[in-house]
Design a protein around this motif. Structure first.
Motif, mmCIF file in Angstrom:
data_model
loop_
_atom_site.group_PDB
_atom_site.id
_atom_site.type_symbol
_atom_site.label_atom_id
_atom_site.label_comp_id
_atom_site.label_asym_id
_atom_site.label_seq_id
_atom_site.Cartn_x
_atom_site.Cartn_y
_atom_site.Cartn_z
ATOM 1 N N GLY A 158 -96.661 -55.956 49.962
ATOM 2 C CA GLY A 158 -96.684 -54.499 50.062
ATOM 3 C C GLY A 158 -98.003 -53.904 49.596
ATOM 4 N N ARG A 187 -90.602 -48.773 42.965
ATOM 5 C CA ARG A 187 -90.571 -47.752 44.023
ATOM 6 C C ARG A 187 -90.042 -48.263 45.364
ATOM 7 N NH1 ARG A 187 -96.291 -44.577 43.080
ATOM 8 N NH2 ARG A 187 -95.790 -43.859 40.972
ATOM 9 N N HIS A 188 -90.324 -49.526 45.691
ATOM 10 C CA HIS A 188 -90.038 -50.009 47.042
ATOM 11 C C HIS A 188 -89.185 -51.271 47.088
ATOM 12 C CE1 HIS A 188 -93.099 -47.172 48.321
ATOM 13 N NE2 HIS A 188 -93.940 -47.726 47.461
ATOM 14 N N TRP A 200 -94.899 -51.053 42.296
ATOM 15 C CA TRP A 200 -94.461 -51.208 43.685
ATOM 16 C C TRP A 200 -92.991 -51.620 43.734
ATOM 17 C CZ3 TRP A 200 -92.101 -54.394 47.012
ATOM 18 C CH2 TRP A 200 -92.204 -54.097 48.371
#
Length: 82
Positions: free
Chosen positions: A69, A13-14, A10
């Motif tokens: 997230g 990617r974010h 996560w």
């Protein structure tokens, strides 16, 4: 182990784009002391004056964001219940 890997994915990617001019842990300018570059491009203070405090703070920040997230996607760590 799987939850930790999910947090790492996560974050890659974010996660927020790190600043090379500021410590990712304490947000002070990197002119304040020696720094260590991390694999995600972030830089944190290290050394006699800082110890591992900035590294620990940054880890708590990005893992906290990853936790939120992943939770928004309906995932939770094994054994955790609200």
């Amino acid at each position: 182990v799987a939850w930790g890997e999910a947090e790492n994915v996560w974050h890659r990617r974010h996660g927020a784009e790190p600043s090379l001019d500021r410590c990712a842990g304490c947000d002070a300018f990197m002119l304040d002391g020696p720094g260590m570059s991390l694999l995600d491009g972030a830089v944190v203070h290290v050394g006699q004056d800082y110890g591992l405090e900035c590294l620990t703070a940054y880890g708590e920040k990005w893992r906290g964001a990853a936790y939120v997230g992943l939770g928004a996607m309906g995932l939770e760590p094994l054994g955790w219940r609200s």
